[in-house]
Design a protein around this motif. Structure first.
Motif, PDB file in Angstrom:
ATOM      1  N   PHE A 175       0.825  -1.079   0.040  1.00 14.77           N
ATOM      2  CA  PHE A 175       0.072  -0.154   0.095  1.00 14.77           C
ATOM      3  C   PHE A 175       0.761   1.209   0.191  1.00 14.77           C
ATOM      4  O   PHE A 175       2.106   1.323   0.358  1.00 14.77           O
ATOM      5  CB  PHE A 175      -0.987   0.035   1.141  1.00 14.77           C
ATOM      6  N   GLY A 176       0.234   2.306  -0.293  1.00 17.90           N
ATOM      7  CA  GLY A 176       0.740   3.721  -0.286  1.00 17.90           C
ATOM      8  C   GLY A 176       0.462   4.663  -1.430  1.00 17.90           C
ATOM      9  O   GLY A 176      -0.052   4.313  -2.121  1.00 17.90           O
ATOM     10  N   PRO A 177       0.642   6.029  -1.088  1.00 17.43           N
ATOM     11  CA  PRO A 177       0.523   6.726  -2.209  1.00 17.43           C
ATOM     12  C   PRO A 177       1.590   6.772  -3.137  1.00 17.43           C
ATOM     13  O   PRO A 177       2.324   6.076  -3.013  1.00 17.43           O
ATOM     14  CB  PRO A 177       0.565   8.110  -1.362  1.00 17.43           C
ATOM     15  N   HIS A 178       1.300   7.719  -4.212  1.00 19.99           N
ATOM     16  CA  HIS A 178       2.537   7.914  -5.380  1.00 19.99           C
ATOM     17  C   HIS A 178       2.745   9.052  -5.492  1.00 19.99           C
ATOM     18  O   HIS A 178       2.164   9.948  -5.252  1.00 19.99           O
ATOM     19  CB  HIS A 178       2.124   6.972  -6.396  1.00 19.99           C
ATOM     20  N   VAL A 179       3.894   9.603  -6.179  1.00 20.94           N
ATOM     21  CA  VAL A 179       4.258  10.916  -6.439  1.00 20.94           C
ATOM     22  C   VAL A 179       5.150  10.739  -7.586  1.00 20.94           C
ATOM     23  O   VAL A 179       5.845   9.723  -7.996  1.00 20.94           O
ATOM     24  CB  VAL A 179       5.155  11.530  -5.363  1.00 20.94           C
ATOM     25  N   GLY A 180       5.236  11.893  -8.561  1.00 17.09           N
ATOM     26  CA  GLY A 180       5.725  11.737  -9.809  1.00 17.09           C
ATOM     27  C   GLY A 180       7.338  12.820  -9.565  1.00 17.09           C
ATOM     28  O   GLY A 180       7.057  13.852  -8.912  1.00 17.09           O
ATOM     29  N   VAL A 181       7.991  12.338 -10.507  1.00 16.47           N
ATOM     30  CA  VAL A 181       9.359  13.208 -10.706  1.00 16.47           C
ATOM     31  C   VAL A 181       9.599  13.390 -12.061  1.00 16.47           C
ATOM     32  O   VAL A 181       9.789  12.156 -12.687  1.00 16.47           O
ATOM     33  CB  VAL A 181      10.421  12.426  -9.923  1.00 16.47           C
TER      34      VAL A 181
END
Length: 332
Positions: free
Chosen positions: A183-189
């Motif tokens: 599980f967990g959120p995601h973030v872009g780079v």
């Protein structure tokens, strides 16, 4: 199966009753998906609970981790090349998400660690990740060693399936097996090292990543400053986004005071999700049959430009029995 009959006239009437507050909320959500071109530089001070090391999988001929590589595997090739990551992307990930590992390293480490506890052919993976298509890469990478996964998640990675979905997943575990919940959120780079956005396949411009999270952060900032009111959860067409926004409200001051809100945002979301998924595990663990166990891996998924390997920052790796008791804190 349960069939629910909905009066068409009442549904039409309901959809026409948007309040001014709800309309302003929707406007915030829409604006969050516009392209982002802001540099970020803060090194997060959030403590890291697990430091992953690289373990090479010798039991499979498929090398995982590249978002552009899955098509090759589906086409029947026996090996998959790992995409290179632009220098600016890798430097930013190392600076603001220290301890992150590539998907390949993550899958290899988890496979190695859980094999010693009986995981393998009789194991089932359940994920609580965002609806965004870029988050499917991690699921496919885990699928290389654990086959297809069960979905529990919705917008921003919250486990909207709840205890019911966990129980359903548990009933699908092969006889004598255990489960792994990721599980967990995601973030872009993006290619320039900007956090909170990334390029997407076939588009000249990228956009917010995670768009739901960015929209929610705008909403909680407005509530904190008195520019917006809390949104009731009565609108079924925005139920998940309203939930994400309200779950982020306790972290409003933390985000406001952060040197870099886009870096702090996935950490805040992880904290909100960790409490929720832990309660689900404790409430639903009894559905895991026999001597089956539950491995719970949580962290932040980091999406990179198409063709590059994605990364994951492991923040917790716990091992539970089917009575809801935590047996161990695992390390990677």
């Amino acid at each position: 199966q349960v069939c629910i009959s909905i009066n068409h006239f009442r549904l039409q009437s309901l959809t026409m009753k948007f309040s001014a507050v709800t309309l302003s909320f929707l406007a915030v959500q829409a604006s969050a998906f516009a392209p982002i071109n802001a540099p970020y530089s803060r090194v997060s001070k959030t403590p890291i609970n697990a430091q992953a090391t690289s373990v090479i999988l010798e039991k499979t001929s498929v090398l995982v981790g590249a978002s552009s590589a899955i098509a090759d595997r589906v086409a029947g090739r026996k090996s998959v090349k790992i995409g290179e990551v632009p220098d600016a992307v890798k430097e930013k990930i190392d600076a603001v998400f220290p301890g992150s590992v590539s998907n390949r390293e993550l899958v290899s480490c988890v496979f190695d660690k859980l094999s010693a506890r009986g995981y393998g052919r009789t194991s089932l993976v359940a994920t609580s990740l965002c609806c965004d298509e870029v988050t499917r890469v991690l699921e496919k990478d885990f699928g290389v060693v654990y086959n297809d996964n069960f979905h529990m998640g919705g917008l921003a990675g919250f486990p909207f399936g709840g205890v019911t979905s966990f129980g359903a997943m548990a009933s699908h575990i092969p006889d004598g097996g255990s489960c792994l919940v990721v599980f967990g959120p995601h973030v872009g780079v993006d290619s320039d090292g900007n956090v909170g956005t990334t390029e997407r396949r076939g588009r000249m411009q990228g956009g917010a990543c995670c768009g739901s999270a960015v929209a929610a952060s705008g909403y909680v900032a407005g509530v904190l400053e008195g520019d917006a009111k809390m949104i009731p959860s009565a609108d079924p067409t925005q139920a998940q986004q309203i939930f994400v926004s309200n779950m982020l409200l306790p972290h409003a001051e933390r985000l406001r005071d952060a040197d870099d809100k886009m870096v702090e945002l996935p950490y805040a979301l992880y904290d909100a999700q960790k409490d929720m998924i832990t309660e689900i595990i404790k409430a639903g663990s009894g559905a895991v049959a026999g001597n089956g166990n539950i491995a719970l891996l949580g962290g932040i998924q980091i999406n990179t430009p198409p063709g590059s390997t994605d990364y994951f920052l492991p923040l917790s790796f716990e091992f539970y029995n089917n009575k809801g008791d935590k047996l161990d804190d695992l390390t990677l």
